[in-house]
Design a protein around this motif. Structure first.
Motif, short mmCIF file in Angstrom:
data_model
loop_
_atom_site.label_atom_id
_atom_site.label_comp_id
_atom_site.label_asym_id
_atom_site.label_seq_id
_atom_site.Cartn_x
_atom_site.Cartn_y
_atom_site.Cartn_z
N UNK A 105 -50.70 -32.38 53.14
CA UNK A 105 -49.80 -31.73 54.10
C UNK A 105 -48.41 -31.67 53.47
N UNK A 106 -47.51 -30.94 54.09
CA UNK A 106 -46.16 -30.80 53.57
C UNK A 106 -45.50 -32.18 53.49
N UNK A 107 -44.91 -32.47 52.34
CA UNK A 107 -44.26 -33.76 52.12
C UNK A 107 -45.09 -34.72 51.28
N UNK A 108 -46.39 -34.45 51.12
CA UNK A 108 -47.26 -35.32 50.33
C UNK A 108 -47.00 -35.14 48.83
N UNK A 109 -47.21 -36.22 48.08
CA UNK A 109 -47.13 -36.17 46.62
C UNK A 109 -48.52 -36.41 46.04
N UNK A 135 -44.52 -26.62 50.48
CA UNK A 135 -44.97 -25.46 51.25
C UNK A 135 -46.45 -25.21 51.07
N UNK A 136 -47.05 -24.62 52.08
CA UNK A 136 -48.47 -24.28 52.05
C UNK A 136 -48.61 -22.79 52.37
N UNK A 137 -49.34 -22.08 51.52
CA UNK A 137 -49.52 -20.64 51.73
C UNK A 137 -51.00 -20.32 51.97
N UNK A 138 -51.24 -19.15 52.52
CA UNK A 138 -52.60 -18.66 52.72
C UNK A 138 -52.60 -17.15 52.53
N UNK A 139 -53.05 -16.70 51.36
CA UNK A 139 -53.11 -15.26 51.10
C UNK A 139 -54.36 -14.65 51.70
N UNK A 140 -55.38 -15.50 51.97
CA UNK A 140 -56.65 -15.00 52.48
C UNK A 140 -57.60 -14.59 51.38
N UNK A 141 -57.12 -14.57 50.13
CA UNK A 141 -57.96 -14.19 48.98
C UNK A 141 -58.43 -15.49 48.33
N UNK A 142 -59.59 -15.97 48.74
CA UNK A 142 -60.03 -17.30 48.34
C UNK A 142 -60.17 -17.45 46.83
N UNK A 143 -60.59 -16.38 46.14
CA UNK A 143 -60.76 -16.46 44.68
C UNK A 143 -59.46 -16.86 44.00
N UNK A 144 -58.33 -16.50 44.58
CA UNK A 144 -57.04 -16.84 44.01
C UNK A 144 -56.46 -18.10 44.66
N UNK A 145 -56.65 -18.23 45.96
CA UNK A 145 -56.11 -19.39 46.67
C UNK A 145 -56.71 -20.70 46.17
N UNK A 146 -57.97 -20.65 45.76
CA UNK A 146 -58.65 -21.90 45.39
C UNK A 146 -58.20 -22.47 44.05
N UNK A 147 -57.38 -21.73 43.31
CA UNK A 147 -56.98 -22.27 42.01
C UNK A 147 -55.48 -22.31 41.76
N UNK A 148 -54.69 -21.42 42.35
CA UNK A 148 -53.28 -21.34 41.98
C UNK A 148 -52.39 -22.30 42.78
N UNK A 149 -51.60 -23.08 42.02
CA UNK A 149 -50.53 -23.92 42.57
C UNK A 149 -49.24 -23.43 41.90
N UNK A 150 -48.24 -23.09 42.69
CA UNK A 150 -47.00 -22.55 42.16
C UNK A 150 -46.02 -23.69 41.91
#
Length: 412
Positions: free
Chosen positions: A167-171, A194-209
């Motif tokens: 969750x937000x604030x976790x390390x 921050x937590x985002x949700x693009x809805x495109x699971x193929x990308x959401x499941x791997x990218x951390x900004x």
């Protein structure tokens, strides 16, 4: 005086016309046009809306055009660095239609917790990063700030947050491999802001900004070395031409690839929506035209005596046909009015409330059915429907030329 228009108005305004045998058929014809316009508006708005939303999700992670080193690497990890000192960075001065260029780099890693682990791609970005898309995707917390000193703030997807119970604030700790598999991997700590949700699971499941400087340090690069450039253009419909221009404007050791080339299967899939939309438009126009042809034929047969009298008084066939075409124009206009009123009302409600959801959002990479509304396609659709229906109605009006004045006056 335009007596054809005068007669058409008298026919439309007469009480006998509204209570005649043809009245129910005429109402069906108007309803067919209205329903056709409603269905076509919805088909176009949702079809274009889906295409744009899916396209934006892919572009958010890659840009419209990606400039990389020529190498054999087809993965998401930046292996060979590129100097940030390029003629096209930070702005493409010799190509019009380029709105933004940003420098990024990526690195594979493994997020490790006490109970679980997950493979991710850390996408390092700098203070030039375009956050426009991620502002829309953000569901909790805030966007990271990399404009000052290097920090551990990251933006993760809701998919990863749910899997790793973040969750937000976790390390959390992330392991990054070295050149030799026998060496102890690098370990870095990051904080979820921050937590985002693009809805495109193929990308959401791997990218951390995260911060670009972390990737540079992990790869032992200099501050002026990055993984690739992401280019954004003003008009996506020009992407093929801009892709060629960007390719020609970059040095020979760099490659430029459009997002359509990189994700060819996704863009081939969304192009199918166009075929569905064209099919729906064709069917609806045919149905509306058939109903209007039926209504016009009934109207002509009902007014056979009037046609005979007009011919006896010297009116030519084209003048009499114009009377009924004026009448048909009024009916088509009435159908278009109600169709647009109801259809656009439905689209605006969906656009601003998102009341209708996808039953299977994972298949379309979004939960709410999008509605794209533009004056261009609305006008084009209405004008096209009106013209096609009117042209088709010229065919049944030919029956007027076959009517004999003597037989028509005696017709009951």
């Amino acid at each position: 005086m335009n007596y054809e228009l005068f007669l058409a108005k008298r026919i439309i305004g007469s009480k006998a016309y509204k209570s005649s045998v043809s009245a129910p058929i005429i109402k069906i014809g108007i309803a067919a046009i209205a329903i056709g316009i409603i269905v076509m508006l919805i088909a176009i708005a949702t079809g274009i809306g889906l295409q744009q939303k899916i396209r934006d999700k892919v572009v958010a992670f890659n840009g419209d055009i990606t400039i990389t080193n020529y190498d054999t690497n087809v993965s998401d990890e930046s292996e060979k660095p590129i100097s940030i000192h390029q003629e096209f960075y930070p702005k493409f001065k010799n190509i019009e239609g380029i709105k933004h260029v940003q420098a990024v780099a990526t690195k594979f890693g493994v997020v490790r917790t006490e109970t679980d682990f997950e493979g991710i791609v850390l996408k390092g970005v700098g203070d030039d990063y375009n956050w426009t898309y991620f502002k829309e995707f953000l569901v909790d917390g805030r966007l990271p700030d990399y404009s000052k000193d290097m920090n551990s703030e990251v933006l993760i997807s809701q998919y990863l947050a749910n899997r790793l119970h973040f969750k937000v604030g976790d390390s959390f700790q992330t392991l990054f491999g070295k050149e030799s598999a026998n060496e102890i991997p690098f370990q870095r700590a990051f904080k979820v802001v921050g937590i985002y949700n693009s809805g495109f699971q193929e990308l959401d499941e791997k990218f951390v900004i995260g911060d670009l400087r972390h990737v540079q340090r992990l790869n032992k690069w200099n501050e002026d070395q990055i993984g690739n450039f992401e280019v954004f253009i003003d008009d996506f419909s020009q992407i093929q031409y801009k892709g060629v221009e960007v390719y020609q404007a970059t040095p020979s050791n760099l490659n430029a690839e459009t997002v359509e080339q990189k994700y060819a299967s996704v863009f081939e899939w969304i192009k199918i929506f166009d075929n569905n939309t064209y099919g729906i438009i064709g069917i609806m126009i045919i149905v509306a035209a058939i109903n209007m042809i039926t209504a016009l034929l009934v109207l002509i047969l009902e007014r056979t005596q009037m046609i005979g009298i007009l011919k006896a008084l010297g009116s030519n066939n084209w003048s009499i046909r114009k009377v009924f075409l004026y009448n048909a124009t009024y009916l088509i206009g009435l159908g278009l009015f109600w169709g647009n009123l109801i259809g656009l009302s439905m689209l605006f409600i969906q656009k601003y409330t998102g009341i209708i959801k996808f039953p299977n959002p994972e298949e379309y990479h979004m939960s709410t059915i999008p509605a794209y509304i533009s004056l261009d396609y609305i006008l084009l659709l209405n004008i096209g429907t009106f013209v096609v229906c009117l042209i088709i109605l010229l065919i049944p009006s030919i029956i007027i030329t076959k009517i004999s004045p003597v037989k028509a006056i005696r017709f009951e």
